[in-house]
Design a protein around this motif. Structure first.
Motif, short mmCIF file in Angstrom:
data_model
loop_
_atom_site.label_atom_id
_atom_site.label_comp_id
_atom_site.label_asym_id
_atom_site.label_seq_id
_atom_site.Cartn_x
_atom_site.Cartn_y
_atom_site.Cartn_z
N ARG A 22 0.92 -1.16 0.00
CA ARG A 22 0.09 0.17 0.04
C ARG A 22 0.75 1.12 -0.08
O ARG A 22 2.10 1.33 0.57
N ILE A 23 0.01 2.32 -0.50
CA ILE A 23 0.95 3.79 -0.32
C ILE A 23 0.15 4.40 0.74
O ILE A 23 -0.95 4.47 0.78
N ILE A 24 0.77 5.12 1.47
CA ILE A 24 0.09 5.92 2.61
C ILE A 24 0.56 7.47 2.40
O ILE A 24 1.98 7.47 2.42
N LEU A 25 -0.04 8.36 2.25
CA LEU A 25 0.12 9.65 2.08
C LEU A 25 -0.24 10.44 3.07
O LEU A 25 -1.38 10.41 3.76
N SER A 26 0.36 11.21 3.49
CA SER A 26 0.13 12.23 4.87
C SER A 26 0.81 13.50 4.77
O SER A 26 1.88 13.71 4.28
N ARG A 27 -0.17 14.42 5.50
CA ARG A 27 0.42 15.97 5.50
C ARG A 27 -0.06 16.62 6.79
O ARG A 27 -1.25 16.54 7.05
N LYS A 62 -10.08 3.09 -7.48
CA LYS A 62 -10.22 1.72 -6.98
C LYS A 62 -9.42 1.34 -5.89
O LYS A 62 -9.78 0.74 -4.98
N ARG A 63 -8.06 1.81 -6.22
CA ARG A 63 -7.04 1.57 -4.80
C ARG A 63 -7.42 2.31 -3.70
O ARG A 63 -7.15 1.94 -2.69
N LEU A 64 -7.94 3.46 -3.78
CA LEU A 64 -8.41 4.19 -2.60
C LEU A 64 -9.33 3.40 -1.82
O LEU A 64 -9.63 3.37 -0.57
N GLU A 65 -10.23 3.02 -2.54
CA GLU A 65 -11.55 2.21 -1.86
C GLU A 65 -11.05 0.81 -1.36
O GLU A 65 -11.55 0.51 -0.23
N SER A 66 -10.07 0.27 -2.00
CA SER A 66 -9.45 -1.13 -1.45
C SER A 66 -8.81 -1.11 -0.17
O SER A 66 -8.16 -1.75 0.51
N GLY A 67 -8.04 0.47 -0.13
CA GLY A 67 -7.12 0.63 0.91
C GLY A 67 -5.66 0.38 0.59
O GLY A 67 -4.78 0.49 1.32
N GLU A 68 -5.52 0.21 -0.67
CA GLU A 68 -4.06 0.18 -1.20
C GLU A 68 -3.43 1.44 -1.13
O GLU A 68 -2.15 1.77 -1.05
N ILE A 69 -4.37 2.39 -1.44
CA ILE A 69 -3.98 3.92 -1.29
C ILE A 69 -4.41 4.66 -0.07
O ILE A 69 -5.74 4.37 -0.26
N GLU A 70 -3.77 5.22 0.63
CA GLU A 70 -4.56 5.83 1.98
C GLU A 70 -4.03 7.07 2.19
O GLU A 70 -2.86 7.40 2.04
N VAL A 71 -4.95 7.99 2.41
CA VAL A 71 -4.64 9.33 2.68
C VAL A 71 -4.95 9.47 4.23
O VAL A 71 -6.26 9.18 4.48
#
Length: 356
Positions: free
Chosen positions: A178-183, A225-234
């Motif tokens: 997964r990718i996790i993006l934070s700020r 799609k990847r946001l919904e699956s949790g593969e990409i998370e913000v």
């Protein structure tokens, strides 16, 4: 195709051509064998040749596939090296446009790094995102080699864009799950509970630059799609406490707006098989006056720690519109004259607090 690029270049003479007279003049010729590639190499109306002329202060004349270079010997050699490298790029099926010409001109100032340029890049969406400055090349190499990388420097240097590119490449390749993006959402005081919507809707406005980069790397439907699956998370930085971020590519953007406590908390979230890239610009601190930036503290505390890389971008690494680099330089010059600017003010505040 016998037009001289100089007729185009004269419309906007460069500082190199107006302030520096050749001290060791020479004339060289170079032939590029394939007609179609030569046309792409020279650019529409020989615009790429004119671009090289402007930067290096030499004269370039193309007739057919043969190019004649005249001017300072060192700059003639640089021009030939730039065109040869760009020609190799075309032979590999890659495009050559104004940004690539600009990038190679930057690299040509450091000849020992020219080869690295042709091999340093990120493979995404059937294209290669390549480094456009030597510092960008170092940055990409550091991300490949180290689990924790800090990218620090002015806006427009590609810190965030390249970090997202590497994250997408790692996810698609299966290196991470997964990718996790934070700020840090300092504009909202990190108090997001009162805002309408779910967590993603609350923090989306503050993470828009990261989303823009994501959509440039992946089709929009894949991003959703990847946001919904949790593969990409913000997630806002405030929501990272207590988590262990394993098997992930983690990016913390605008890190200059973290406090020292927040930065320490975030860094200790690193889990197994994960990579962290932290980006920021100490000249754009939005924290309350007197609050020490976590990015500055991390630089001081971790600068000598093995396996942690700090990459410092400069004004010359700005890859947006040419005026952006000049604007950044002008403001930094003004701030240094005043002894002000966020970076300098914070140092003064730190000194004041230590004295009291």
């Amino acid at each position: 195709m016998s037009r001289s690029a100089k007729s185009v270049a004269r419309q906007r003479p460069s500082a190199a051509s107006t302030n520096k007279r050749p001290t060791n003049a020479t004339t060289k010729k170079k032939t590029f064998q394939k007609n179609a590639l030569a046309l792409a190499l020279f650019g529409s109306h020989h615009s790429h040749l004119a671009q090289i002329e402007n930067v290096l202060g030499i004269v370039i004349h193309a007739r057919g596939n043969e190019v004649t270079f005249a001017g300072d010997a060192e700059n003639v050699a640089r021009a030939i090296s730039v065109l040869e490298t760009l020609y190799e790029r075309l032979e590999r099926g890659q495009d050559v446009s104004q940004p690539e010409v600009d990038a190679m001109l930057r690299f040509s100032a450091e000849p020992e790094r020219m080869v690295r340029k042709s091999t340093t890049g990120v493979n995404i969406r059937d294209r290669l995102v390549t480094a456009r400055t030597p510092t960008q090349a170092d940055y990409l190499k550091a991300i490949d080699e180290s689990e924790l990388v800090f990218g620090e420097g002015p806006a427009g240097t590609g810190k965030t864009y390249l970090a997202v590119a590497k994250a997408v490449e790692s996810l698609v390749r299966g290196d991470v799950e997964r990718i996790i993006l934070s700020r840090p959402a300092v504009e909202a005081g990190e108090q997001l509970g009162f805002l309408p919507g779910d967590m993603r809707e609350k923090v989306d406005p503050y993470l828009r630059p990261l989303y823009d980069a994501l959509h440039d790397m992946m089709p929009g439907e894949q991003v959703l799609k990847r946001l919904e699956s949790g593969e990409i998370e913000v997630a806002p930085l405030a929501f990272m406490r207590g988590r262990t971020l394993a098997n992930a590519f983690v990016i913390l953007d605008e890190a200059q707006n973290t406090t020292a406590v927040q930065m320490k908390m975030f860094l200790t979230r690193l889990g197994e098989n994960s990579r962290m890239v932290i980006t920021g610009d100490l000249s754009q601190v939005d924290l309350p006056r007197g609050t020490r930036s976590g990015l500055r503290e991390a630089r001081e505390a971790l600068g000598t720690v093995d396996d942690i890389r700090f990459i410092r971008f400069k004004n010359s690494d700005v890859v947006r519109h040419p005026l952006v680099s000049k604007i950044v330089h002008a403001y930094r010059h003004l701030e240094s004259r005043r002894g002000a600017g966020a970076e300098y003010q914070e140092e003064d505040a730190d000194k004041d607090s230590n004295e009291t």
